[in-house]
Design a protein around this motif. Structure first.
Motif, mmCIF file in Angstrom:
data_model
loop_
_atom_site.group_PDB
_atom_site.id
_atom_site.type_symbol
_atom_site.label_atom_id
_atom_site.label_comp_id
_atom_site.label_asym_id
_atom_site.label_seq_id
_atom_site.Cartn_x
_atom_site.Cartn_y
_atom_site.Cartn_z
ATOM 1 N N GLU A 95 0.820 -1.212 0.000
ATOM 2 C CA GLU A 95 0.000 0.000 0.000
ATOM 3 C C GLU A 95 0.856 1.266 0.000
ATOM 4 O O GLU A 95 0.582 2.225 0.705
ATOM 5 N N LEU A 96 1.907 1.267 -0.824
ATOM 6 C CA LEU A 96 2.780 2.422 -0.885
ATOM 7 C C LEU A 96 2.267 3.483 -1.841
ATOM 8 O O LEU A 96 2.428 4.668 -1.591
ATOM 9 N N GLU A 97 1.701 3.061 -2.959
ATOM 10 C CA GLU A 97 1.135 3.979 -3.938
ATOM 11 C C GLU A 97 -0.301 3.562 -4.194
ATOM 12 O O GLU A 97 -0.673 2.415 -3.983
ATOM 13 N N GLY A 98 -1.105 4.510 -4.675
ATOM 14 C CA GLY A 98 -2.475 4.131 -4.980
ATOM 15 C C GLY A 98 -3.311 5.276 -5.504
ATOM 16 O O GLY A 98 -2.878 6.429 -5.572
ATOM 17 N N LEU A 99 -4.524 4.924 -5.867
ATOM 18 C CA LEU A 99 -5.508 5.864 -6.387
ATOM 19 C C LEU A 99 -6.561 6.086 -5.308
ATOM 20 O O LEU A 99 -7.084 5.130 -4.742
ATOM 21 N N ILE A 100 -6.829 7.340 -4.999
ATOM 22 C CA ILE A 100 -7.937 7.705 -4.104
ATOM 23 C C ILE A 100 -8.909 8.495 -4.961
ATOM 24 O O ILE A 100 -8.543 9.506 -5.561
ATOM 25 N N THR A 101 -10.146 8.022 -5.024
ATOM 26 C CA THR A 101 -11.160 8.635 -5.884
ATOM 27 C C THR A 101 -12.321 9.120 -5.030
ATOM 28 O O THR A 101 -12.891 8.354 -4.249
ATOM 29 N N TYR A 102 -12.652 10.384 -5.190
ATOM 30 C CA TYR A 102 -13.782 10.992 -4.481
ATOM 31 C C TYR A 102 -15.011 10.912 -5.375
ATOM 32 O O TYR A 102 -14.949 11.259 -6.557
ATOM 33 N N VAL A 103 -16.125 10.448 -4.814
ATOM 34 C CA VAL A 103 -17.374 10.306 -5.560
ATOM 35 C C VAL A 103 -18.221 11.543 -5.300
ATOM 36 O O VAL A 103 -18.496 11.886 -4.155
ATOM 37 N N LYS A 104 -18.630 12.200 -6.373
ATOM 38 C CA LYS A 104 -19.448 13.419 -6.272
ATOM 39 C C LYS A 104 -20.821 13.133 -6.863
ATOM 40 O O LYS A 104 -20.943 12.831 -8.044
ATOM 41 N N TYR A 105 -21.836 13.218 -6.009
ATOM 42 C CA TYR A 105 -23.217 13.054 -6.474
ATOM 43 C C TYR A 105 -23.784 14.439 -6.738
ATOM 44 O O TYR A 105 -23.639 15.347 -5.921
ATOM 45 N N HIS A 106 -24.432 14.603 -7.893
ATOM 46 C CA HIS A 106 -24.926 15.920 -8.289
ATOM 47 C C HIS A 106 -26.430 16.014 -8.079
ATOM 48 O O HIS A 106 -27.194 15.167 -8.553
ATOM 49 N N ASP A 107 -26.838 17.053 -7.369
ATOM 50 C CA ASP A 107 -28.259 17.274 -7.086
ATOM 51 C C ASP A 107 -29.022 17.755 -8.312
ATOM 52 O O ASP A 107 -30.246 17.681 -8.352
ATOM 53 N N ASP A 108 -28.301 18.248 -9.314
ATOM 54 C CA ASP A 108 -28.958 18.824 -10.488
ATOM 55 C C ASP A 108 -29.363 17.782 -11.527
ATOM 56 O O ASP A 108 -29.747 18.127 -12.642
ATOM 57 N N GLY A 109 -29.246 16.507 -11.182
ATOM 58 C CA GLY A 109 -29.657 15.459 -12.104
ATOM 59 C C GLY A 109 -28.578 15.016 -13.073
ATOM 60 O O GLY A 109 -28.825 14.197 -13.944
ATOM 61 N N ASP A 110 -27.367 15.562 -12.925
ATOM 62 C CA ASP A 110 -26.269 15.188 -13.815
ATOM 63 C C ASP A 110 -25.575 13.898 -13.396
ATOM 64 O O ASP A 110 -24.552 13.532 -13.952
ATOM 65 N N GLY A 111 -26.115 13.214 -12.411
ATOM 66 C CA GLY A 111 -25.566 11.915 -12.031
ATOM 67 C C GLY A 111 -24.380 11.999 -11.105
ATOM 68 O O GLY A 111 -24.338 12.797 -10.182
ATOM 69 N N THR A 112 -23.382 11.185 -11.393
ATOM 70 C CA THR A 112 -22.216 11.021 -10.536
ATOM 71 C C THR A 112 -20.954 11.346 -11.312
ATOM 72 O O THR A 112 -20.844 11.022 -12.488
ATOM 73 N N SER A 113 -20.014 11.981 -10.637
ATOM 74 C CA SER A 113 -18.697 12.182 -11.236
ATOM 75 C C SER A 113 -17.637 11.740 -10.230
ATOM 76 O O SER A 113 -17.922 11.545 -9.053
ATOM 77 N N TYR A 114 -16.416 11.572 -10.738
ATOM 78 C CA TYR A 114 -15.326 11.045 -9.935
ATOM 79 C C TYR A 114 -14.126 11.975 -10.036
ATOM 80 O O TYR A 114 -13.768 12.413 -11.127
ATOM 81 N N VAL A 115 -13.515 12.267 -8.899
ATOM 82 C CA VAL A 115 -12.289 13.056 -8.858
ATOM 83 C C VAL A 115 -11.181 12.094 -8.444
ATOM 84 O O VAL A 115 -11.127 11.647 -7.295
ATOM 85 N N HIS A 116 -10.318 11.773 -9.410
ATOM 86 C CA HIS A 116 -9.256 10.795 -9.194
ATOM 87 C C HIS A 116 -7.981 11.500 -8.731
ATOM 88 O O HIS A 116 -7.557 12.474 -9.357
#
Length: 143
Positions: A95-116
């Motif tokens: 677990e020295l390196e890795g990807l942390i992804t934040y999940v963003k849910y949109h209230d405006d109906g645009d669904g979900t996006s990801y911040v990698h």
């Protein structure tokens, strides 16, 4: 094993990363150093990857399906401390390196996006500790 040299500006220490998964992802997209967060990068190609789940993003970087499927993926849900759920994909058992992804849910109906965010050895564990995340088996996610 060959490595790549990263950092050295914007409050980042200079370091050499040898993890082949990190190198593949780092070479496949454009990354921006997160100021004063040594070893942490956010993807500048946000429009190309923000609709991709972490595993889809890893495949889009050119990792083969078998490599992606072998990686452990943790899903840390929303709670009183965390306003956004996150996915954590360590690239190796240490677990020295890795990807942390934040999940963003949109209230405006645009669904979900990801911040990698791509994290080297100097940033990965430090960030997990800063947001009080321990990678317990109960958080393992197969999706």
């Amino acid at each position: 094993m060959e490595g790549i040299q990263i950092g050295g500006a914007k409050g980042h220490i200079e370091e050499v990363v040898q993890d082949p998964i990190f190198i593949t992802i780092y070479s496949s997209f454009r990354w921006k150093m997160i100021p004063n967060c040594t070893g942490r990068y956010t993807c500048r190609d946000h429009n190309a990857v923000s609709h991709l789940t972490p595993k889809e993003m890893l495949k889009a970087a050119g990792l083969d399906c078998s490599t992606v499927e072998k990686l452990q993926q943790y899903h840390i849900p929303f709670d009183a401390v965390r306003k956004d759920p996150i996915y954590v994909n360590p690239f190796n058992e240490g677990e020295l390196e890795g990807l942390i992804t934040y999940v963003k849910y949109h209230d405006d109906g645009d669904g979900t996006s990801y911040v990698h965010t791509l994290n080297s050895g100097s940033g990965f564990q430090r960030k997990l500790e800063a947001i009080n995340v321990t990678l317990f088996d109960r958080y393992l996610f197969s999706g």
